[in-house]
Design a protein around this motif. Structure first.
Motif, PDB file in Angstrom:
ATOM      1  N   ARG A  28     -81.718  -9.903 -21.915  1.00  0.00           N
ATOM      2  CA  ARG A  28     -82.821 -10.870 -21.508  1.00  0.00           C
ATOM      3  C   ARG A  28     -82.347 -12.373 -22.168  1.00  0.00           C
ATOM      4  O   ARG A  28     -82.929 -13.364 -21.843  1.00  0.00           O
ATOM      5  CB  ARG A  28     -84.138 -10.485 -21.726  1.00  0.00           C
ATOM      6  CG  ARG A  28     -84.421  -9.408 -21.087  1.00  0.00           C
ATOM      7  CD  ARG A  28     -84.556  -9.592 -19.613  1.00  0.00           C
ATOM      8  NE  ARG A  28     -85.001  -8.406 -18.948  1.00  0.00           N
ATOM      9  CZ  ARG A  28     -84.437  -7.847 -17.815  1.00  0.00           C
ATOM     10  NH1 ARG A  28     -83.748  -8.474 -17.152  1.00  0.00           N
ATOM     11  NH2 ARG A  28     -85.082  -6.670 -17.421  1.00  0.00           N
ATOM     12  N   LYS A  30     -82.603 -12.905 -25.433  1.00  0.00           N
ATOM     13  CA  LYS A  30     -83.691 -13.076 -26.498  1.00  0.00           C
ATOM     14  C   LYS A  30     -83.270 -13.847 -27.578  1.00  0.00           C
ATOM     15  O   LYS A  30     -84.102 -14.704 -28.195  1.00  0.00           O
ATOM     16  CB  LYS A  30     -84.289 -11.546 -26.900  1.00  0.00           C
ATOM     17  CG  LYS A  30     -85.510 -11.996 -27.811  1.00  0.00           C
ATOM     18  CD  LYS A  30     -86.154 -10.995 -28.364  1.00  0.00           C
ATOM     19  CE  LYS A  30     -87.372 -11.242 -29.280  1.00  0.00           C
ATOM     20  NZ  LYS A  30     -87.241 -10.874 -30.602  1.00  0.00           N
ATOM     21  N   LEU A  33     -84.585 -17.236 -27.383  1.00  0.00           N
ATOM     22  CA  LEU A  33     -85.830 -17.198 -27.034  1.00  0.00           C
ATOM     23  C   LEU A  33     -86.794 -16.927 -28.321  1.00  0.00           C
ATOM     24  O   LEU A  33     -86.348 -15.967 -29.049  1.00  0.00           O
ATOM     25  CB  LEU A  33     -86.437 -16.130 -26.044  1.00  0.00           C
ATOM     26  CG  LEU A  33     -85.888 -16.537 -24.751  1.00  0.00           C
ATOM     27  CD1 LEU A  33     -86.376 -15.159 -23.655  1.00  0.00           C
ATOM     28  CD2 LEU A  33     -86.475 -17.683 -24.149  1.00  0.00           C
ATOM     29  N   THR A 101     -89.059 -15.144 -19.838  1.00  0.00           N
ATOM     30  CA  THR A 101     -88.302 -16.216 -20.001  1.00  0.00           C
ATOM     31  C   THR A 101     -89.175 -17.646 -19.902  1.00  0.00           C
ATOM     32  O   THR A 101     -88.668 -18.688 -20.051  1.00  0.00           O
ATOM     33  CB  THR A 101     -87.213 -16.810 -19.019  1.00  0.00           C
ATOM     34  OG1 THR A 101     -87.434 -16.618 -17.765  1.00  0.00           O
ATOM     35  CG2 THR A 101     -85.835 -15.685 -19.190  1.00  0.00           C
TER      36      THR A 101
END
Length: 104
Positions: A28, A30, A33, A101
């Motif tokens: 994903r 990350k 993020l 997201t």
């Protein structure tokens, strides 16, 4: 170095102990993020171990299946047990219906 689960990183598929496997975090993106409640509420499918990246009805169902049990990922408010407060938190904006997201 071990995380909150007391497993050493070499044996741990969740090095940072956030309930999100290292493979899921990498898939994903990350790394770019900041961790947020939306990520925690996107619960991996118990059958496949994978998350779909969106907090929805399936996530509520997965959490409800652990009701009154200890669940690191399913426990949204940190009281060490899965209960109605956790389900309510997952089911309300800004978490429900959002992609990981979209972390604020």
């Amino acid at each position: 170095m071990g995380g909150p689960d007391l497993l050493g990183d070499a044996c741990d598929d969740d090095d940072d102990g956030d309930g999100y496997t290292d493979a899921n975090e990498q898939a994903r993106g990350k790394a770019s993020l900041a961790y947020c409640a939306i990520m925690r509420a996107d619960i991996p499918n118990p059958g496949t171990g994978l998350s779909d990246g969106v907090v929805g009805a399936a996530d509520l169902s997965f959490a409800a299946a652990r009701f009154n049990q200890h669940g690191r990922r399913e426990d949204q408010n940190g009281d060490d047990v899965v209960n109605s407060a956790d389900l309510a938190r997952m089911a309300t904006p800004p978490i429900f219906g959002h992609r990981i997201t979209e972390c604020p």
